[in-house]
Design a protein around this motif. Structure first.
Motif, mmCIF file in Angstrom:
data_model
loop_
_atom_site.group_PDB
_atom_site.id
_atom_site.type_symbol
_atom_site.label_atom_id
_atom_site.label_comp_id
_atom_site.label_asym_id
_atom_site.label_seq_id
_atom_site.Cartn_x
_atom_site.Cartn_y
_atom_site.Cartn_z
ATOM 1 N N GLU A 6 31.000 32.797 36.003
ATOM 2 C CA GLU A 6 30.649 32.006 34.810
ATOM 3 C C GLU A 6 31.893 31.525 34.086
ATOM 4 O O GLU A 6 32.000 30.355 33.702
ATOM 5 N N LYS A 7 32.857 32.423 33.888
ATOM 6 C CA LYS A 7 34.057 32.063 33.125
ATOM 7 C C LYS A 7 34.903 31.021 33.853
ATOM 8 O O LYS A 7 35.400 30.077 33.248
ATOM 9 N N VAL A 8 35.057 31.201 35.162
ATOM 10 C CA VAL A 8 35.852 30.247 35.938
ATOM 11 C C VAL A 8 35.203 28.863 35.914
ATOM 12 O O VAL A 8 35.872 27.847 35.665
ATOM 13 N N ILE A 9 33.895 28.806 36.167
ATOM 14 C CA ILE A 9 33.205 27.509 36.194
ATOM 15 C C ILE A 9 33.270 26.841 34.820
ATOM 16 O O ILE A 9 33.558 25.643 34.717
ATOM 17 N N LYS A 10 33.027 27.603 33.759
ATOM 18 C CA LYS A 10 33.027 27.032 32.406
ATOM 19 C C LYS A 10 34.391 26.439 32.061
ATOM 20 O O LYS A 10 34.486 25.314 31.555
ATOM 21 N N GLU A 11 35.449 27.167 32.365
ATOM 22 C CA GLU A 11 36.789 26.657 32.054
ATOM 23 C C GLU A 11 37.107 25.410 32.868
ATOM 24 O O GLU A 11 37.688 24.444 32.350
ATOM 25 N N GLU A 12 36.738 25.423 34.152
ATOM 26 C CA GLU A 12 36.987 24.257 35.001
ATOM 27 C C GLU A 12 36.201 23.038 34.506
ATOM 28 O O GLU A 12 36.710 21.919 34.493
ATOM 29 N N GLU A 13 34.957 23.261 34.098
ATOM 30 C CA GLU A 13 34.141 22.161 33.571
ATOM 31 C C GLU A 13 34.797 21.557 32.335
ATOM 32 O O GLU A 13 34.927 20.331 32.212
ATOM 33 N N GLU A 47 43.044 52.099 34.883
ATOM 34 C CA GLU A 47 43.111 53.158 33.882
ATOM 35 C C GLU A 47 43.353 52.604 32.482
ATOM 36 O O GLU A 47 42.761 53.061 31.511
ATOM 37 N N VAL A 48 44.231 51.607 32.392
ATOM 38 C CA VAL A 48 44.621 51.079 31.079
ATOM 39 C C VAL A 48 43.622 50.038 30.558
ATOM 40 O O VAL A 48 43.260 50.047 29.379
ATOM 41 N N LEU A 49 43.154 49.146 31.421
ATOM 42 C CA LEU A 49 42.319 48.022 30.979
ATOM 43 C C LEU A 49 40.824 48.244 31.210
ATOM 44 O O LEU A 49 39.996 47.622 30.552
ATOM 45 N N GLY A 50 40.465 49.089 32.193
ATOM 46 C CA GLY A 50 39.043 49.346 32.442
ATOM 47 C C GLY A 50 38.659 49.172 33.896
ATOM 48 O O GLY A 50 39.379 48.541 34.684
ATOM 49 N N GLU A 51 37.519 49.711 34.258
ATOM 50 C CA GLU A 51 37.052 49.709 35.638
ATOM 51 C C GLU A 51 36.606 48.322 36.119
ATOM 52 O O GLU A 51 36.297 48.148 37.296
ATOM 53 N N HIS A 52 36.543 47.345 35.209
ATOM 54 C CA HIS A 52 36.155 45.992 35.627
ATOM 55 C C HIS A 52 37.257 45.310 36.432
ATOM 56 O O HIS A 52 37.025 44.260 37.048
ATOM 57 N N ILE A 53 38.453 45.879 36.424
ATOM 58 C CA ILE A 53 39.580 45.270 37.132
ATOM 59 C C ILE A 53 39.284 45.219 38.630
ATOM 60 O O ILE A 53 38.951 46.218 39.251
ATOM 61 N N GLU A 54 39.427 44.003 39.203
ATOM 62 C CA GLU A 54 39.271 43.818 40.650
ATOM 63 C C GLU A 54 40.408 42.946 41.150
ATOM 64 O O GLU A 54 40.764 41.955 40.508
ATOM 65 N N PHE A 76 39.693 39.366 31.275
ATOM 66 C CA PHE A 76 39.274 38.199 30.499
ATOM 67 C C PHE A 76 40.099 37.935 29.241
ATOM 68 O O PHE A 76 39.692 37.188 28.366
ATOM 69 N N GLN A 77 41.255 38.558 29.145
ATOM 70 C CA GLN A 77 42.163 38.246 28.034
ATOM 71 C C GLN A 77 43.580 38.587 28.449
ATOM 72 O O GLN A 77 43.799 39.265 29.448
ATOM 73 N N LYS A 78 44.543 38.105 27.681
ATOM 74 C CA LYS A 78 45.942 38.379 27.992
ATOM 75 C C LYS A 78 46.210 39.875 27.887
ATOM 76 O O LYS A 78 45.720 40.551 26.986
ATOM 77 N N VAL A 131 41.128 35.433 35.389
ATOM 78 C CA VAL A 131 42.037 35.972 36.408
ATOM 79 C C VAL A 131 43.470 35.938 35.879
ATOM 80 O O VAL A 131 43.962 34.889 35.465
ATOM 81 N N ARG A 132 44.105 37.104 35.869
ATOM 82 C CA ARG A 132 45.489 37.239 35.388
ATOM 83 C C ARG A 132 46.410 37.525 36.574
ATOM 84 O O ARG A 132 45.958 37.939 37.644
ATOM 85 N N ARG A 133 47.689 37.296 36.372
ATOM 86 C CA ARG A 133 48.670 37.525 37.440
ATOM 87 C C ARG A 133 49.843 38.326 36.898
ATOM 88 O O ARG A 133 50.385 38.004 35.827
ATOM 89 N N ILE A 134 50.222 39.379 37.621
ATOM 90 C CA ILE A 134 51.428 40.152 37.319
ATOM 91 C C ILE A 134 52.427 39.900 38.440
ATOM 92 O O ILE A 134 52.078 39.918 39.621
ATOM 93 N N GLU A 135 53.689 39.666 38.056
ATOM 94 C CA GLU A 135 54.771 39.567 39.029
ATOM 95 C C GLU A 135 55.758 40.675 38.715
ATOM 96 O O GLU A 135 56.069 40.933 37.543
ATOM 97 N N ALA A 136 56.262 41.334 39.757
ATOM 98 C CA ALA A 136 57.096 42.511 39.518
ATOM 99 C C ALA A 136 58.148 42.670 40.603
ATOM 100 O O ALA A 136 58.041 42.101 41.694
ATOM 101 N N TYR A 137 59.173 43.472 40.267
ATOM 102 C CA TYR A 137 60.216 43.851 41.218
ATOM 103 C C TYR A 137 60.135 45.349 41.466
ATOM 104 O O TYR A 137 59.626 46.101 40.623
#
Length: 872
Positions: free
Chosen positions: A361-368, A575-582, A600-602, A691-697
């Motif tokens: 729902e969130k992806v489609i709504k934002e794209e629309e 653990e930090v953000l919740g079990e909804h993380i996929e 669904f948020q920063k 959808v969020r993205r982490i980049e790390a070393y």
């Protein structure tokens, strides 16, 4: 009347009774096959078996497969919605035989299922058979025809040409004749007027193909020749939606219970009724079809984007939005509201829709919403183009302008034509088509690969030994040459290899193949149809010689550290953000890692730090790797292993565990978490809605980063005389700078006021026009302020022209009162012409315009030129 669900189940039950193993649908989005972006046929998930790269676990298989045909050879997109039987996403019912039964059984069972089980009227069925191809030495498929003659009269068995009745996987590879089953769904009075035989394969909406039985018995070589396959394959595909139409007595796929609930929801949303208006019906069909494609693509891990598969999904979504916008008055995002209807209709068969509802729902709504903004921008640009075209005395806009709207803003040609028609204008279609062809040719050239035939040295399949070894003795099974972008490369298949082939987000290994004669560099390792392929720039001079396959261990170790770190990150984020993380994607290279996840948020700085601390604590704990190799998938699930949506898992899987982190994974990993060294998150950003993205070393890269930070701090301290507290010293300088800036601003305001008063005293009146002109080194903002202040005080007959320099760059400024503009003077035209004298250009509004340039020596002449052009 059978429902769609009952029809799907009956097909599986029938073939299960014939000894077929029922397998689940593979993901619609393909990740590890460079030749395909999407599953476009039921056979895709079995390509490695058909090509002989992998032995078949079951010789008889059946399923219902999600398919998508919108790119490449199979491109149905433009037909979708305009007719009643083409779709982007569709379900394909299929049964396969890998070296077991062949034509006789395939035809017998097809007839039994359609006529005896489903009770379709045999008088309405037709079968096509391959008519042969003399130029290829292929005769008519009399074998298939003879089997059909047991069930059908001869006038219901139709010869078909190579295009319709000879199926090929690609330019090379397995192929063979096929036999299509068509059904005539027309009313009796129409069938009496013209035979269905005469309408087969003539695009009649009620005389349609429902099932294709492919008899793979040849291999197409690169030179075009055919050789018999050692193991013949049966591959059938039946359009589920078309079968539902036939069984439910409908004349359109969209009249079945597959689509009707969605069409009713769209009609209610747009205050209309399906079946009342042709254009609105097309729009509703487009939306009903496309919402399925978009939702399933997102569940399979493909988000809309500007590249490759993501761009295809974005195009489909935008096509649906545009139809809703143009024909159903949907000026706000609306498609995301249809998801509950889709889930109600298909959630039982495909539970991933339910599990990922919020994300979809969130992806489609934002794209629309994003595309609706783009549409508005496109309409404004088209308005400007129409205005300019009319001003030039024309009624046809150029095809190049229309193509720019299409290519840059996703503005479809038919919408451009619609708006133009409403304004009595047209577009140059030929020019548009030329631009489109040029773009397609560029894309084809960029993607063109010339592939040679495989040279087989010995038969066999590849055994991957890379989990246990980084060096291993190997022999070449086969090799071939490929040419891409004017570069010649070689693909080599080994009998045993320690090289990890790119998949699951982890890049492929590099290294060398060493024999007693030579050393060959492996520049990459890819996976194609489940086959590890080693890519080299040179072919061994002695390809038959035994060799050692040696992986670059430094790169492998760095990749393993980054891959294991993604697992620890995934667990810490939960653990930090919740079990909804996929997990929604990853990239693991020797240099860095990238991890995409649903949220669904920063993620706040505090949360990032907490995640980092958890991961590094587990690294310091040096948790040993627990690997479960080739365990039954049910056992893996009992362990609590996390599976990824959109991945295809077999009956046996590999599970990686580091303490509480347990995941399905085929990649390479460290022996214990301490080998990672340390993790440092470099950035957190948005990829798409939800959808969020982490980049790390990790490891040595973190050391390099800390060295850079330390060196930067040392340099900063030196700039501030090695102040003991750098932050206080910097704050002091910032405050001092702000104070000095304020003094300068106050001074400039005084200078501005003084200059304005002086200009007012020195107004020259020429033919009743109050001319104010000057040349002076002043910031552009000061000149603009003075011009607008003077315009506020002198409301009529003001002609202001200034030449100024700011940091050595010349600037020309013109301000006119409204009554002078009304006489036909335009500030923009004046500066544009006069700016040539300062080697520059510019423009603006009729009452105010500026121009910059390079030649300060021409500034006085430019000011005078403005006055000359104005006739003053």
């Amino acid at each position: 009347m059978l429902t769609a669900k009952e029809i799907r189940d009956s097909f599986k039950n029938f073939f299960e009774s014939k000894g077929h193993h029922i397998v689940p649908s593979a993901p619609m989005v393909i990740k590890d096959d460079p030749t395909l972006m999407f599953t476009n046929a039921g056979m895709n998930q079995f390509k490695d078996i058909i090509l002989g790269n992998h032995p078949a676990k079951y010789q008889r298989v059946a399923d219902s497969q999600k398919c998508l045909r919108v790119s490449g050879k199979h491109n149905d997109l433009e037909e979708v919605g305009h007719d009643t039987y083409h779709h982007t996403m569709f379900e394909m019912l299929g049964n396969w035989s890998f070296g077991d039964y062949f034509k006789k059984e395939a035809i017998n069972w097809a007839w039994e299922y359609l006529v005896d089980v489903l009770k379709l009227n045999p008088e309405h069925l037709y079968a096509t058979v391959f008519e042969g191809s003399p130029e290829e030495g292929l005769s008519r498929d009399d074998e298939a025809a003879s089997y059909w003659e047991q069930f059908l009269p001869k006038d219901h068995i139709i010869n078909g040409n190579k295009h319709d009745n000879f199926w090929e996987m690609g330019d090379t590879g397995p192929c063979g004749p096929c036999s299509e089953i068509h059904i005539d769904l027309r009313p009796a009075e129409e069938r009496a007027k013209i035979s269905g035989r005469d309408l087969v394969n003539h695009d009649h909406p009620q005389v349609i193909e429902i099932w294709n039985l492919v008899f793979m018995q040849y291999n197409r070589k690169a030179d075009g020749s055919l050789e018999p396959l050692p193991a013949k394959v049966i591959d059938t595909g039946m359009g589920f939606e078309r079968l539902c139409m036939a069984l439910q007595g409908k004349i359109s796929n969209y009249d079945t219970d597959v689509f009707q609930p969605m069409l009713k929801a769209i009609a209610a949303m747009s205050n209309t009724e399906y079946g009342k208006d042709k254009q609105q019906d097309i729009a509703m069909r487009v939306i009903a079809d496309h919402i399925r494609t978009i939702a399933f693509s997102i569940t399979d891990g493909q988000l809309p984007s500007n590249a490759k598969a993501g761009y295809v999904i974005r195009r489909i979504l935008r096509r649906a939005v545009r139809y809703g916008y143009t024909f159903l008055g949907q000026k706000q995002a609306f498609m995301y509201k249809l998801l509950p209807v889709l889930i109600d209709n298909m959630g039982d068969a495909y539970p991933e829709l339910i599990a990922q509802k919020t994300l979809i729902e969130k992806v489609i709504k934002e794209e629309e919403e994003s595309f609706l903004r783009t549409l508005e921008t496109g309409i404004r640009l088209l308005d400007k183009t129409m205005e300019d075209t009319k001003a030039a005395g024309k009624t046809e806009i150029s095809g190049k302008d229309a193509f720019t709207l299409y290519d840059t803003f996703g503005f479809p040609l038919d919408l451009t034509e619609l708006i133009l028609r409403e304004n009595g204008m047209t577009v140059n279609i030929e020019e548009f088509n030329e631009e489109m062809q040029q773009q397609k040719q560029r894309a084809r050239n960029a993607a063109a690969i010339e592939t040679g035939d495989w040279i087989t040295l010995k038969e066999g399949t590849t055994e991957f030994v890379g989990y246990d070894y980084t060096e291993y003795e190997a022999s070449i099974l086969r090799y071939r040459q490929i040419k891409q972008k004017n570069q010649t490369l070689y693909q080599i298949v080994l009998d045993r290899t320690p090289f990890y082939a790119e998949s699951g987000g982890q890049v492929g290994d590099t290294g060398v193949l060493v024999s007693e004669f030579e050393t060959i560099e492996v520049v990459d390792t890819k996976k194609e149809n489940n086959l590890p392929i080693h890519i080299t720039k040179k072919l061994p001079e002695h390809p038959e010689a035994p060799m050692m396959a040696c992986v670059d261990t430094d790169k492998r170790a760095a990749c393993a550290a980054n891959h294991s770190a993604t697992h620890l990150l995934d667990a810490a984020l939960r653990e930090v953000l919740g079990e909804h993380i996929e997990q929604k994607g990853s990239l693991v290279t020797p240099d860095s890692l990238r991890f995409d996840f649903s949220h669904f948020q920063k993620v706040t700085d505090e949360e990032i730090r907490k995640v980092e601390h958890i991961v590094n604590e587990r690294i310091r704990a040096n948790i040993p790797l627990k690997e479960y190799r080739n365990i039954p998938i049910e056992e893996a699930k009992e362990l609590g292993a996390i599976a990824l949506f959109g991945e295809k898992y077999g009956d046996k899987v590999r599970v990686i565990q580091f303490g509480s982190s347990i995941e399905f994974c085929g990649g390479t990993h460290v022996a214990a978490t301490g080998n990672i060294g340390m993790v440092k998150i470099m950035s957190e950003s948005s990829v798409a809605a939800g959808v969020r993205r982490i980049e790390a070393y990790t490891g040595a890269r973190v050391e390099e980063l800390l060295d850079t930070i330390q060196d930067t701090l040392s340099d900063l301290k030196a700039l501030f005389n090695n102040a003991p507290d750098l932050s206080i010293a910097i704050r002091k300088y910032i405050d001092e700078n702000a104070g000095l800036k304020k003094q300068v601003e106050d001074f400039m305001k005084e200078k501005e006021a003084s200059l304005k008063e002086r200009l007012l005293k020195n107004i020259q009146e020429v033919h009743g026009v109050k001319v104010i002109k000057f040349c002076s080194p002043l910031p552009a903002e000061v000149v603009k302020n003075i011009a607008f202040q003077l315009r506020g005080e002198i409301t009529e007959n003001l002609f202001f022209v200034a030449g100024s320099t700011d940091n050595g760059k010349p600037m020309l400024t013109v301000m006119l009162s409204d009554n002078l503009v009304a006489t036909g003077l335009k500030a923009g035209n004046l500066v544009k012409e006069a700016a040539k004298l300062i080697q520059g250009g510019g423009g603006g509004q009729p009452h105010f315009a500026t121009a910059g340039g390079k030649n300060t020596d021409g500034l006085n002449a430019a000011v005078e030129k403005v006055l000359e052009l104005a006739g003053i």
